[in-house]
Design an enzyme around this catalytic site. Structure first.
Site, PDB file in Angstrom:
ATOM      1  N   VAL A  48       9.990  -2.444  -0.197  1.00 45.72           N
ATOM      2  CA  VAL A  48       9.380  -1.721   1.029  1.00 45.72           C
ATOM      3  C   VAL A  48       7.564  -0.258   0.778  1.00 45.72           C
ATOM      4  O   VAL A  48       7.569  -1.767   1.803  1.00 45.72           O
ATOM      5  CB  VAL A  48      10.599  -0.796   1.559  1.00 45.72           C
TER       6      VAL A  48
ATOM      7  N   GLU B 126      11.805   4.626  13.228  1.00 44.59           N
ATOM      8  CA  GLU B 126      11.734   3.445  13.689  1.00 44.59           C
ATOM      9  C   GLU B 126      12.591   2.169  12.455  1.00 44.59           C
ATOM     10  O   GLU B 126      13.488   1.169  12.844  1.00 44.59           O
ATOM     11  CB  GLU B 126      11.174   2.110  14.691  1.00 44.59           C
TER      12      GLU B 126
ATOM     13  N   ILE C 262      13.622  -4.602  14.841  1.00 43.95           N
ATOM     14  CA  ILE C 262      14.475  -4.429  16.017  1.00 43.95           C
ATOM     15  C   ILE C 262      13.856  -3.202  17.066  1.00 43.95           C
ATOM     16  O   ILE C 262      14.169  -2.451  15.843  1.00 43.95           O
ATOM     17  CB  ILE C 262      15.106  -4.842  16.005  1.00 43.95           C
TER      18      ILE C 262
ATOM     19  N   GLY D 288      15.747 -10.803  -3.252  1.00 37.87           N
ATOM     20  CA  GLY D 288      15.173  -9.514  -2.465  1.00 37.87           C
ATOM     21  C   GLY D 288      15.674  -8.349  -1.194  1.00 37.87           C
ATOM     22  O   GLY D 288      15.289  -8.138  -0.916  1.00 37.87           O
TER      23      GLY D 288
ATOM     24  N   ASP E 226      25.257   1.915   4.237  1.00 37.38           N
ATOM     25  CA  ASP E 226      24.259   1.450   5.130  1.00 37.38           C
ATOM     26  C   ASP E 226      24.240   1.386   6.506  1.00 37.38           C
ATOM     27  O   ASP E 226      23.790   2.258   6.792  1.00 37.38           O
ATOM     28  CB  ASP E 226      23.674   0.372   4.426  1.00 37.38           C
TER      29      ASP E 226
ATOM     30  N   LYS F 247      23.159   3.885  10.049  1.00 39.90           N
ATOM     31  CA  LYS F 247      21.642   3.344  11.387  1.00 39.90           C
ATOM     32  C   LYS F 247      22.900   3.542  11.976  1.00 39.90           C
ATOM     33  O   LYS F 247      21.602   3.863  12.676  1.00 39.90           O
ATOM     34  CB  LYS F 247      21.931   1.189  10.532  1.00 39.90           C
TER      35      LYS F 247
END
Length: 377
Positions: A14, A129, A136, A185, A199, A203
């Site tokens: 990232v 975000e 999104i 990836g 995960d 979120k």
């Protein structure tokens, strides 16, 4: 030209993607945003480690204080992941009045109150975000939509698990689908959070916090991952006309309690999440007032996540510019009437919701900030 200086924490998939995006988009940013973004320092574990992106060695450091103590760094962009030391670095940045942009759902879910309180105290922006749904715009949409009562928020929030389920529906074993996702990836070397549902739980906790003024309670989330889902399970669901997907859901029941869950679910045709494939994510927000709103897009990979990070950096710049008083209006007058020559109102810390500020965090200028603070022309 507006200029803003960034300190980047992390240069993995990232962080490296963010660096590449800034370099590749510099002409676009100048032409369309009148903005120059300067990544001054990049925190890494090892400056000698080979990297997939070409970063000048002079930018790399193993010392977080090189970023946190640099008065020229306006925004700290965090792409490290994990809880510590990311939490400590973000809190320190906020306490020093530096704006924070993060893709870290773990630290946001586990230190929600703490981070928002630090942002509120210093007046710094706290934007995240990229922490849920990648590109999104669900994080920035929910505070506005939740002005009307929201009944439920649910979606496919983990692009890795969705990719694996998609490939299993095409006949691959889970092990082969996972290996393929790792080669592309989409999956980390340790995919436990994706396979076990953590995960997605992090979120949906963030979305529930925004939708229901809910302080994230990770222990209260009913969580089932996809580790025990077999190719045979998926093919059997298909035979019956259903689409087996990993769905995270938050809803408020009639008693006012917020219930949050993550589990594999068989979806019928016509369901808003039916047919979501690959690394795509989708989120549905339901209300008795406005019906249902569905947002969908790429939810995994460095490109979408880096794009969300850059979007939040641009939002920081916009907040700082909006907060400037008009040349024709004194700072005191601008604060009193909420306007600066007809422009957008200054943000004075964002709304407080249940004792915790909304997703804007501080969202306004640092206390005592002068015209142009943080944005140089």
């Amino acid at each position: 030209m507006r200029e803003i200086t960034v300190g980047l924490l992390g240069c993995g998939n990232v962080g490296g993607g963010f660096w590449q995006l800034i370099i590749g988009a510099r002409h676009h940013l100048a032409a369309h945003k009148n903005l120059s973004v300067d990544i001054r320092h990049i925190l890494v574990r090892d400056v000698n480690r080979p990297r997939s992106v070409a970063v000048p060695r002079s930018h790399l450091t193993t010392d977080p204080w090189r970023i946190l103590e640099d008065p020229e760094v306006d925004v700290v962009v965090e792409a490290m992941g994990g809880f510590e030391p990311a939490r400590t670095y973000l809190l320190e940045a906020l306490r020093r009045g530096k704006h924070v942009v993060t893709a870290n759902k773990v630290v946001m879910a586990r230190a929600w109150d703490e981070l928002h309180e630090a942002a509120q105290a210093s007046g710094a922006c706290l934007f995240y975000e990229a922490a849920a749904g990648a590109v999104i715009p669900v994080i920035r949409s929910l505070p506005g939509l939740s002005a009307a009562p929201v009944r439920a928020v649910y979606g496919i929030l983990n692009g890795t698990s969705n990719y694996i389920l998609t490939r299993m529906a095409e006949g691959l074993s889970q092990a082969d689908a996972l290996a393929e996702a790792q080669r592309l990836g989409y999956a980390e070397p340790d995919p436990s959070d994706d396979l076990d549902g953590r995960d997605a739980a992090y979120k949906i906790a963030l979305l529930a916090a925004l939708a229901f003024d809910w302080s994230p309670d990770l222990d209260g989330i009913e969580m089932k991952g996809i580790r025990n889902v077999s190719t045979e399970d998926i093919l059997a669901a298909q035979e019956a006309g259903f689409d087996l997907r990993h769905v995270a859901r938050a809803e408020r029941d009639e008693s006012g309690q917020v219930k949050v869950s993550v589990a594999p679910v068989e979806l019928p045709p016509g369901h808003p999440l039916y047919g979501i494939r690959g690394v795509e994510n989708a989120v549905v927000i339901e209300s008795d007032v406005f019906g249902a709103v569905t947002l969908k897009g790429a939810g995994a990979g460095p490109g979408p996540t880096a794009t969300a990070l850059l979007g939040d950096v641009c939002r920081v710049v916009d907040r700082l510019v909006w907060a400037e008083p008009s040349p024709a209006v004194s700072p005191a007058g601008a604060a009193a009437d909420g306007a600066g020559g007809g422009g957008p109102p200054a943000f004075a810390g964002g709304p407080r919701r249940g004792g915790v500020p909304g997703e804007l965090g501080g969202a306004g200028p640092r206390p005592g900030a002068t015209r142009g603070t943080g944005v140089r022309r």
